[in-house]
Design a protein around this motif. Structure first.
Motif, PDB file in Angstrom:
ATOM      1  N   LEU A   1       0.876  -1.168   0.000  1.00 55.22           N
ATOM      2  CA  LEU A   1       0.000   0.000   0.000  1.00 55.22           C
ATOM      3  C   LEU A   1       0.913   1.217   0.000  1.00 55.22           C
ATOM      4  CD1 LEU A   1      -2.843   1.259   0.358  1.00 55.22           C
ATOM      5  CD2 LEU A   1      -2.509   1.028   2.829  1.00 55.22           C
ATOM      6  N   VAL A   2       0.753   2.100  -0.999  1.00 54.70           N
ATOM      7  CA  VAL A   2       1.696   3.201  -1.193  1.00 54.70           C
ATOM      8  C   VAL A   2       0.958   4.534  -1.147  1.00 54.70           C
ATOM      9  CG1 VAL A   2       3.464   4.194  -2.700  1.00 54.70           C
ATOM     10  CG2 VAL A   2       3.133   1.708  -2.637  1.00 54.70           C
ATOM     11  N   GLU A   3       1.291   5.368  -0.154  1.00 54.82           N
ATOM     12  CA  GLU A   3       0.764   6.729  -0.106  1.00 54.82           C
ATOM     13  C   GLU A   3       1.759   7.686  -0.763  1.00 54.82           C
ATOM     14  OE1 GLU A   3      -1.242   8.073   3.477  1.00 54.82           O
ATOM     15  OE2 GLU A   3      -0.820   6.112   4.411  1.00 54.82           O
ATOM     16  N   TRP A   4       1.250   8.767  -1.329  1.00 51.49           N
ATOM     17  CA  TRP A   4       2.024   9.738  -2.096  1.00 51.49           C
ATOM     18  C   TRP A   4       2.798   9.036  -3.233  1.00 51.49           C
ATOM     19  CZ3 TRP A   4       0.538  14.504  -0.956  1.00 51.49           C
ATOM     20  CH2 TRP A   4       0.050  14.755   0.329  1.00 51.49           C
ATOM     21  N   PRO A   5       2.085   8.266  -4.063  1.00 51.94           N
ATOM     22  CA  PRO A   5       2.762   7.483  -5.104  1.00 51.94           C
ATOM     23  C   PRO A   5       3.418   8.340  -6.176  1.00 51.94           C
ATOM     24  CG  PRO A   5       0.382   7.436  -5.419  1.00 51.94           C
ATOM     25  CD  PRO A   5       0.622   8.067  -4.082  1.00 51.94           C
ATOM     26  N   GLU A   6       2.946   9.571  -6.351  1.00 46.28           N
ATOM     27  CA  GLU A   6       3.523  10.421  -7.399  1.00 46.28           C
ATOM     28  C   GLU A   6       5.001  10.718  -7.149  1.00 46.28           C
ATOM     29  OE1 GLU A   6       1.744  13.169  -4.276  1.00 46.28           O
ATOM     30  OE2 GLU A   6       1.214  11.266  -5.283  1.00 46.28           O
ATOM     31  N   ARG A   7       5.442  10.598  -5.890  1.00 45.81           N
ATOM     32  CA  ARG A   7       6.844  10.884  -5.575  1.00 45.81           C
ATOM     33  C   ARG A   7       7.779   9.760  -6.039  1.00 45.81           C
ATOM     34  NH1 ARG A   7       7.323  15.338  -2.085  1.00 45.81           N
ATOM     35  NH2 ARG A   7       5.281  16.072  -1.329  1.00 45.81           N
ATOM     36  N   ALA A   8       7.197   8.615  -6.411  1.00 40.03           N
ATOM     37  CA  ALA A   8       8.027   7.519  -6.921  1.00 40.03           C
ATOM     38  C   ALA A   8       8.422   7.734  -8.376  1.00 40.03           C
ATOM     39  CB  ALA A   8       7.284   6.197  -6.786  1.00 40.03           C
ATOM     40  N   GLU A   9       7.778   8.704  -9.050  1.00 35.94           N
ATOM     41  CA  GLU A   9       8.140   9.113 -10.413  1.00 35.94           C
ATOM     42  C   GLU A   9       8.300   7.917 -11.361  1.00 35.94           C
ATOM     43  OE1 GLU A   9      11.571  11.573 -10.289  1.00 35.94           O
ATOM     44  OE2 GLU A   9      10.667  13.061  -8.956  1.00 35.94           O
ATOM     45  N   GLY A  10       7.246   7.104 -11.453  1.00 35.44           N
ATOM     46  CA  GLY A  10       7.251   6.020 -12.424  1.00 35.44           C
ATOM     47  C   GLY A  10       7.928   4.750 -11.987  1.00 35.44           C
ATOM     48  N   GLU A  11       8.310   4.646 -10.709  1.00 38.12           N
ATOM     49  CA  GLU A  11       9.006   3.447 -10.240  1.00 38.12           C
ATOM     50  C   GLU A  11       8.058   2.384  -9.681  1.00 38.12           C
ATOM     51  OE1 GLU A  11      12.323   2.688 -10.450  1.00 38.12           O
ATOM     52  OE2 GLU A  11      12.275   4.442 -11.774  1.00 38.12           O
ATOM     53  N   LEU A  12       6.763   2.640  -9.730  1.00 39.97           N
ATOM     54  CA  LEU A  12       5.808   1.645  -9.256  1.00 39.97           C
ATOM     55  C   LEU A  12       5.381   0.734 -10.409  1.00 39.97           C
ATOM     56  CD1 LEU A  12       3.518   3.820  -6.949  1.00 39.97           C
ATOM     57  CD2 LEU A  12       5.510   2.445  -6.334  1.00 39.97           C
ATOM     58  N   PRO A  13       4.905  -0.492 -10.114  1.00 43.17           N
ATOM     59  CA  PRO A  13       4.520  -1.431 -11.175  1.00 43.17           C
ATOM     60  C   PRO A  13       3.395  -0.887 -12.039  1.00 43.17           C
ATOM     61  CG  PRO A  13       4.711  -2.557  -9.070  1.00 43.17           C
ATOM     62  CD  PRO A  13       4.798  -1.095  -8.771  1.00 43.17           C
ATOM     63  N   MET A  14       3.411  -1.250 -13.303  1.00 49.06           N
ATOM     64  CA  MET A  14       2.398  -0.792 -14.243  1.00 49.06           C
ATOM     65  C   MET A  14       1.017  -1.354 -13.941  1.00 49.06           C
ATOM     66  SD  MET A  14       4.483  -0.973 -17.846  1.00 49.06           S
ATOM     67  CE  MET A  14       3.053  -0.384 -18.749  1.00 49.06           C
ATOM     68  N   ASP A  15       0.964  -2.527 -13.281  1.00 53.92           N
ATOM     69  CA  ASP A  15      -0.333  -3.161 -13.052  1.00 53.92           C
ATOM     70  C   ASP A  15      -0.944  -2.785 -11.710  1.00 53.92           C
ATOM     71  OD1 ASP A  15       1.383  -4.488 -11.375  1.00 53.92           O
ATOM     72  OD2 ASP A  15       0.893  -6.506 -12.084  1.00 53.92           O
ATOM     73  N   ARG A  16      -0.512  -1.677 -11.123  1.00 56.59           N
ATOM     74  CA  ARG A  16      -1.044  -1.254  -9.829  1.00 56.59           C
ATOM     75  C   ARG A  16      -2.476  -0.751  -9.963  1.00 56.59           C
ATOM     76  NH1 ARG A  16       2.426   2.910 -11.488  1.00 56.59           N
ATOM     77  NH2 ARG A  16       1.543   5.028 -11.510  1.00 56.59           N
ATOM     78  N   LEU A  17      -3.158  -0.735  -8.836  1.00 58.78           N
ATOM     79  CA  LEU A  17      -4.461  -0.088  -8.728  1.00 58.78           C
ATOM     80  C   LEU A  17      -4.251   1.261  -8.077  1.00 58.78           C
ATOM     81  CD1 LEU A  17      -7.626  -0.247  -8.879  1.00 58.78           C
ATOM     82  CD2 LEU A  17      -7.535  -1.021  -6.503  1.00 58.78           C
ATOM     83  N   THR A  18      -4.699   2.318  -8.724  1.00 62.86           N
ATOM     84  CA  THR A  18      -4.624   3.659  -8.137  1.00 62.86           C
ATOM     85  C   THR A  18      -5.976   4.010  -7.546  1.00 62.86           C
ATOM     86  OG1 THR A  18      -2.909   4.397  -9.667  1.00 62.86           O
ATOM     87  CG2 THR A  18      -4.208   6.098  -8.586  1.00 62.86           C
ATOM     88  N   LEU A  19      -5.950   4.421  -6.296  1.00 64.04           N
ATOM     89  CA  LEU A  19      -7.169   4.819  -5.602  1.00 64.04           C
ATOM     90  C   LEU A  19      -6.978   6.264  -5.153  1.00 64.04           C
ATOM     91  CD1 LEU A  19      -9.007   2.639  -2.925  1.00 64.04           C
ATOM     92  CD2 LEU A  19      -9.168   5.120  -3.041  1.00 64.04           C
ATOM     93  N   ALA A  20      -7.673   7.166  -5.815  1.00 63.78           N
ATOM     94  CA  ALA A  20      -7.544   8.596  -5.533  1.00 63.78           C
ATOM     95  C   ALA A  20      -8.759   9.074  -4.743  1.00 63.78           C
ATOM     96  CB  ALA A  20      -7.415   9.385  -6.828  1.00 63.78           C
ATOM     97  N   LEU A  21      -8.500   9.775  -3.645  1.00 61.25           N
ATOM     98  CA  LEU A  21      -9.568  10.324  -2.813  1.00 61.25           C
ATOM     99  C   LEU A  21      -9.633  11.829  -2.991  1.00 61.25           C
ATOM    100  CD1 LEU A  21      -9.000   8.322   0.501  1.00 61.25           C
ATOM    101  CD2 LEU A  21     -10.857   8.005  -1.137  1.00 61.25           C
TER     102      LEU A  21
END
Length: 514
Positions: free
Chosen positions: A113-133
């Motif tokens: 579970l990753v909070e503030w995912p934008e700071r990873a700048e593309g280093e997260l897996p492509m098949d992730r689920l993004t949940l925006a609140l």
């Protein structure tokens, strides 16, 4: 790792914090090892509420302390289903620091579970689920937007939301969901808790249409296993009306494969670490079988859905297909090669007279999975009703010795030889007392035959679960299965099969677990 393509998107209005918690539970119910949930949103958007609810749902503990990983950057949890790593990247210095946090290692062992995912700048897996609140219409309301690759997330998300809708239609929409267990099939179970108490949710999705799904469907058809939830409903009614303790069906959606069942508790017939049989409870479980096998049982039942269900019968093709699983999966696992044509022919020839013997005997309802994971102890009931039976959807018309083998040679726990002998003797005494014409000698022969047949099949099934379905945990039972098999191969009636095993499966290879 890269930015994911996100052809699928869904927005949900969350009226209050309770709705946010329910969303977290719905997502927790479908998470798997290797999944990444990217939790996006501004400060105060509700990410903390959702993260804590999701972790607590996975832990099965509503009071679990879930600290913020703002300063540690990652907090790890060893949870019942798999590990979870909770990342907070707010203080991340740059995307190049991601490797030091151990995301890849976390996904090898569980989910993230990753909070503030934008700071990873593309280093997260492509098949992730993004949940925006984001903000909703009122100060307490939120809008949750889910997005991710269609082929990874759409069916899973839609199904978990369909379950919540099914719960709501049955009056359980606000209940908490806690993953209970899965089994060797695609079925999964959850325990629900709400104002009316607790209940069990059964989730049996239809098989996939890909090659693996077709293979699983074919294997089940050969074994005459249930394809949907209607047989469960039929036997819940059939067994319940005959005085046996089975879960009452409270709601049923046969088209989607959802059932809401009475919760019979979690007091099983085993105890200790590792679990071992509680002899008194196993004796009562044998009494249940003796009582069931003494009844005149129909071959067709009301299915609870406006129709009837014709109970399939064991036949030669069925028995042959079951032992064939050992040739197809067990032997390659043990020997590292496929069975030769001569090995197949001699194996089936050894079995032929044994099948002749069991197929001419009178049949009964053969529950097929009558063993410790599926039997509960109901201390507040009396007599045979103290045993709660959980799994019976694959019931077939077969020899009564099969289910006695299932419990007296329990594949999941070790039944010592003296306890097994006592259970068999107890069953024979009960049947003979109820019917002086009962042939105990013929039953003993059938018991030995079906012991060898059942354990041969399970050796193949567990190898298939490991090597085809990615479920290696069942292999820990292999030594026990060989012990049971050896016990019954000592009986004279099974000599032909014993000689085949001695010739083709060296003793040194029989305990190969990896």
């Amino acid at each position: 790792m890269n930015q994911p393509a996100a052809p699928w998107r869904l927005s949900i209005d969350l009226a209050d914090e309770a709705a946010t918690v329910r969303l977290a539970e719905d997502i927790a119910a479908i998470l798997r090892r290797g999944d990444v949930i990217a939790l996006d949103g501004d400060l105060g958007a509700g990410k903390t509420t959702l993260a804590r609810a999701l972790i607590r749902a996975l832990a099965g503990d509503a009071a679990l302390e879930v600290p913020s990983p703002t300063f540690t950057l990652v907090q790890s949890y060893a949870l019942p289903r798999f590990a979870l790593a909770h990342f907070d990247l707010y203080r991340l210095g740059g995307a190049d620091e991601m490797a030091e946090l151990g995301l890849d290692e976390a996904l090898a062992d569980g989910a993230a579970l990753v909070e503030w995912p934008e700071r990873a700048e593309g280093e997260l897996p492509m098949d992730r689920l993004t949940l925006a609140l984001g903000d909703g219409r009122t100060p307490d309301a939120r809008v949750a937007t889910l997005s991710g690759p269609d082929e990874v997330w759409r069916d899973r998300i839609e199904r978990t939301f369909a379950i919540r809708a099914f719960m709501a239609a049955a009056g359980w929409g606000d209940a908490t969901r806690r993953y209970l267990q899965g089994d060797a099939s695609a079925r999964a179970y959850e325990r629900l808790a709400g104002p009316a108490g607790s209940a069990i949710l059964m989730n049996q999705p239809a098989e996939t249409d890909d090659a693996a799904g077709q293979a699983r469907r074919g294997a089940r058809a050969a074994a005459k296993l249930a394809e949907d939830t209607r047989p469960f409903h039929a036997f819940a009614l059939g067994l319940g009306t005959r005085g046996f303790s089975v879960p009452t069906v409270r709601a049923h959606d046969p088209e989607r494969g959802f059932m809401l069942l009475e919760d019979l508790g979690n007091d099983f017939c085993v105890a200790g670490d590792p679990p071992a049989p509680i002899p008194e409870r196993y004796r009562i479980a044998v009494e249940v079988l003796a009582r069931l096998h003494g009844l005149d049982l129909p071959a067709r039942l009301d299915d609870g859905c406006g129709g009837t269900y014709a109970i399939p019968a064991y036949d030669r093709g069925n028995l042959t297909a079951e032992i064939g699983v050992f040739l197809d999966w067990g032997l390659p696992h043990l020997l590292g090669r496929s069975a030769t044509p001569d090995e197949r022919d001699s194996f089936l020839a050894a079995w032929s007279p044994l099948f002749d013997e069991v197929l001419v005997a009178p049949t009964t309802w053969c529950l097929r999975d009558y063993h410790s994971p599926n039997l509960l102890w109901l201390a507040d009931r009396e007599g045979h009703r103290r045993i709660g039976i959980l799994d019976f959807q694959d019931t077939i018309l077969g020899h009564p010795a099969y289910d006695l083998v299932s419990i007296a040679q329990d594949a999941r726990v070790t039944v010592p030889p003296d306890l097994e002998a006592g259970l068999l003797a107890h069953y024979l005494a009960l049947r003979t007392a109820a019917d002086p014409a009962f042939d105990a000698s013929a039953f003993r022969r059938a018991y030995a035959i079906l012991s060898v047949q059942r354990n041969t099949r399970i050796l193949g099934v567990f190898a298939r679960l490991k090597n085809r379905d990615g479920k290696p945990g069942y292999m820990r039972h292999y030594p026990r299965l060989w012990d049971y098999l050896d016990r019954s191969l000592r009986e004279g009636v099974t000599l032909g099969v014993k000689l085949w095993y001695d010739a083709h499966v060296p003793v040194a290879s029989r305990l190969r677990v990896p």
